[in-house]
Scaffold this motif. Structure first.
Motif, PDB file in Angstrom:
ATOM      1  N   THR A   9      18.535   4.630  13.173  1.00  0.00           N
ATOM      2  CA  THR A   9      19.228   4.273  12.031  1.00  0.00           C
ATOM      3  C   THR A   9      19.367   5.322  10.944  1.00  0.00           C
ATOM      4  O   THR A   9      19.654   5.188   9.838  1.00  0.00           O
ATOM      5  N   THR A  10      18.834   6.617  11.380  1.00  0.00           N
ATOM      6  CA  THR A  10      18.754   7.704  10.400  1.00  0.00           C
ATOM      7  C   THR A  10      20.143   8.314  10.210  1.00  0.00           C
ATOM      8  O   THR A  10      21.111   8.145  11.217  1.00  0.00           O
ATOM      9  N   ILE A  11      20.470   9.027   9.273  1.00  0.00           N
ATOM     10  CA  ILE A  11      21.736   9.576   8.784  1.00  0.00           C
ATOM     11  C   ILE A  11      21.598  11.026   8.717  1.00  0.00           C
ATOM     12  O   ILE A  11      20.471  11.475   8.327  1.00  0.00           O
ATOM     13  N   ALA A  12      22.427  11.931   8.527  1.00  0.00           N
ATOM     14  CA  ALA A  12      22.477  13.259   8.590  1.00  0.00           C
ATOM     15  C   ALA A  12      22.480  13.528   6.949  1.00  0.00           C
ATOM     16  O   ALA A  12      22.783  12.848   6.287  1.00  0.00           O
ATOM     17  N   PRO A  13      21.919  14.799   6.503  1.00  0.00           N
ATOM     18  CA  PRO A  13      21.624  15.067   5.182  1.00  0.00           C
ATOM     19  C   PRO A  13      23.032  15.014   4.357  1.00  0.00           C
ATOM     20  O   PRO A  13      23.060  14.304   3.334  1.00  0.00           O
ATOM     21  N   GLN A  14      24.035  15.532   4.891  1.00  0.00           N
ATOM     22  CA  GLN A  14      25.255  15.719   4.275  1.00  0.00           C
ATOM     23  C   GLN A  14      25.846  14.286   4.102  1.00  0.00           C
ATOM     24  O   GLN A  14      26.503  13.935   2.940  1.00  0.00           O
ATOM     25  N   THR A  15      25.512  13.210   5.143  1.00  0.00           N
ATOM     26  CA  THR A  15      25.872  11.878   4.775  1.00  0.00           C
ATOM     27  C   THR A  15      25.349  11.352   3.660  1.00  0.00           C
ATOM     28  O   THR A  15      25.774  10.412   2.843  1.00  0.00           O
ATOM     29  N   ALA A  16      23.990  11.768   3.685  1.00  0.00           N
ATOM     30  CA  ALA A  16      23.184  11.105   2.533  1.00  0.00           C
ATOM     31  C   ALA A  16      23.830  11.689   1.095  1.00  0.00           C
ATOM     32  O   ALA A  16      23.761  10.874   0.077  1.00  0.00           O
ATOM     33  N   LYS A  17      24.109  12.767   1.135  1.00  0.00           N
ATOM     34  CA  LYS A  17      24.777  13.290   0.005  1.00  0.00           C
ATOM     35  C   LYS A  17      25.823  12.703  -0.490  1.00  0.00           C
ATOM     36  O   LYS A  17      26.061  12.346  -1.759  1.00  0.00           O
ATOM     37  N   GLN A  18      26.789  12.428   0.401  1.00  0.00           N
ATOM     38  CA  GLN A  18      28.110  11.814   0.169  1.00  0.00           C
ATOM     39  C   GLN A  18      27.611  10.434  -0.303  1.00  0.00           C
ATOM     40  O   GLN A  18      28.650   9.774  -1.190  1.00  0.00           O
ATOM     41  N   ALA A  19      26.646   9.618   0.353  1.00  0.00           N
ATOM     42  CA  ALA A  19      26.287   8.369  -0.110  1.00  0.00           C
ATOM     43  C   ALA A  19      25.861   7.884  -1.551  1.00  0.00           C
ATOM     44  O   ALA A  19      26.314   7.180  -2.178  1.00  0.00           O
ATOM     45  N   ILE A  20      25.138   9.172  -1.865  1.00  0.00           N
ATOM     46  CA  ILE A  20      24.601   9.241  -3.296  1.00  0.00           C
ATOM     47  C   ILE A  20      25.627   9.579  -4.127  1.00  0.00           C
ATOM     48  O   ILE A  20      25.805   8.766  -5.308  1.00  0.00           O
ATOM     49  N   HIS A  21      26.637  10.244  -4.009  1.00  0.00           N
ATOM     50  CA  HIS A  21      27.776  10.608  -4.577  1.00  0.00           C
ATOM     51  C   HIS A  21      28.728   9.461  -4.657  1.00  0.00           C
ATOM     52  O   HIS A  21      29.375   9.085  -5.704  1.00  0.00           O
ATOM     53  N   ALA A  22      28.716   8.587  -3.739  1.00  0.00           N
ATOM     54  CA  ALA A  22      29.894   7.339  -3.594  1.00  0.00           C
ATOM     55  C   ALA A  22      29.333   6.274  -4.371  1.00  0.00           C
ATOM     56  O   ALA A  22      30.042   5.549  -5.037  1.00  0.00           O
ATOM     57  N   THR A  26      24.426  11.857  -9.282  1.00  0.00           N
ATOM     58  CA  THR A  26      24.333  13.232  -8.864  1.00  0.00           C
ATOM     59  C   THR A  26      22.807  13.054  -8.141  1.00  0.00           C
ATOM     60  O   THR A  26      22.297  12.241  -8.154  1.00  0.00           O
ATOM     61  N   LEU A  27      22.895  14.423  -7.594  1.00  0.00           N
ATOM     62  CA  LEU A  27      21.559  14.666  -6.969  1.00  0.00           C
ATOM     63  C   LEU A  27      20.587  14.546  -8.218  1.00  0.00           C
ATOM     64  O   LEU A  27      19.165  14.078  -7.755  1.00  0.00           O
ATOM     65  N   LYS A  28      20.411  15.012  -9.079  1.00  0.00           N
ATOM     66  CA  LYS A  28      19.741  15.073 -10.124  1.00  0.00           C
ATOM     67  C   LYS A  28      19.184  13.744 -10.562  1.00  0.00           C
ATOM     68  O   LYS A  28      18.054  13.026 -10.874  1.00  0.00           O
ATOM     69  N   ASP A  43      16.904  20.648  -1.687  1.00  0.00           N
ATOM     70  CA  ASP A  43      16.384  21.239  -0.440  1.00  0.00           C
ATOM     71  C   ASP A  43      16.637  20.565   0.855  1.00  0.00           C
ATOM     72  O   ASP A  43      17.230  21.088   1.871  1.00  0.00           O
ATOM     73  N   VAL A  44      16.179  19.047   0.469  1.00  0.00           N
ATOM     74  CA  VAL A  44      16.305  18.455   1.928  1.00  0.00           C
ATOM     75  C   VAL A  44      17.881  18.170   2.295  1.00  0.00           C
ATOM     76  O   VAL A  44      18.186  18.224   3.367  1.00  0.00           O
ATOM     77  N   VAL A  45      18.582  17.906   1.176  1.00  0.00           N
ATOM     78  CA  VAL A  45      20.135  17.502   1.566  1.00  0.00           C
ATOM     79  C   VAL A  45      20.792  18.903   2.110  1.00  0.00           C
ATOM     80  O   VAL A  45      21.568  18.488   2.943  1.00  0.00           O
ATOM     81  N   ARG A  46      20.324  19.978   1.636  1.00  0.00           N
ATOM     82  CA  ARG A  46      21.006  21.244   2.343  1.00  0.00           C
ATOM     83  C   ARG A  46      20.351  21.559   3.702  1.00  0.00           C
ATOM     84  O   ARG A  46      20.746  22.617   4.044  1.00  0.00           O
ATOM     85  N   ALA A  62      13.395   8.365   1.679  1.00  0.00           N
ATOM     86  CA  ALA A  62      14.137   7.621   0.529  1.00  0.00           C
ATOM     87  C   ALA A  62      15.595   7.770   0.810  1.00  0.00           C
ATOM     88  O   ALA A  62      16.718   6.991   0.388  1.00  0.00           O
ATOM     89  N   LEU A  63      16.238   9.007   1.160  1.00  0.00           N
ATOM     90  CA  LEU A  63      17.638   9.307   1.656  1.00  0.00           C
ATOM     91  C   LEU A  63      18.060   8.599   2.991  1.00  0.00           C
ATOM     92  O   LEU A  63      19.229   8.399   3.034  1.00  0.00           O
ATOM     93  N   GLY A  64      17.061   8.160   3.658  1.00  0.00           N
ATOM     94  CA  GLY A  64      17.462   7.763   5.015  1.00  0.00           C
ATOM     95  C   GLY A  64      17.511   8.535   6.015  1.00  0.00           C
ATOM     96  O   GLY A  64      18.169   8.183   7.084  1.00  0.00           O
ATOM     97  N   ILE A  65      17.146   9.966   5.647  1.00  0.00           N
ATOM     98  CA  ILE A  65      17.479  10.992   6.869  1.00  0.00           C
ATOM     99  C   ILE A  65      16.292  10.997   7.754  1.00  0.00           C
ATOM    100  O   ILE A  65      16.327  11.203   9.006  1.00  0.00           O
ATOM    101  N   LYS A  66      14.880  10.117   7.411  1.00  0.00           N
ATOM    102  CA  LYS A  66      14.064  10.223   8.256  1.00  0.00           C
ATOM    103  C   LYS A  66      13.436   8.686   8.394  1.00  0.00           C
ATOM    104  O   LYS A  66      13.763   8.126   7.364  1.00  0.00           O
TER     105      LYS A  66
END
Length: 66
Positions: A9-22, A26-28, A43-46, A62-66
């Protein structure tokens, strides 16, 4: 590339970034909320940090990437 493990059920880094923004964050803000360094989250998201160990791995989890 699709997930090779059907139960994965992991997601791609770009998808994680979009989920945070949704969520209106912000990443900060995500980094501060989860007590991570902003640079590590960025760095992880990129994809610069693959999140294999240490703080990078904790961020990826925490982002769901792993």
């Amino acid at each position: 590339m699709a997930n090779q493990n059907p139960g994965d059920t992991t997601i791609a880094p770009q998808t994680a970034k979009q989920a945070i923004h949704a969520e209106g964050m912000t990443l900060k803000q995500f980094a501060e909320t989860h007590h991570f360094k902003y640079r590590t989250v960025s760095d992880v998201v990129r994809g610069v940090n693959k999140g294999r160990y240490g703080e990078g791995h904790r961020v990826a989890v925490a982002l769901g990437i792993k």
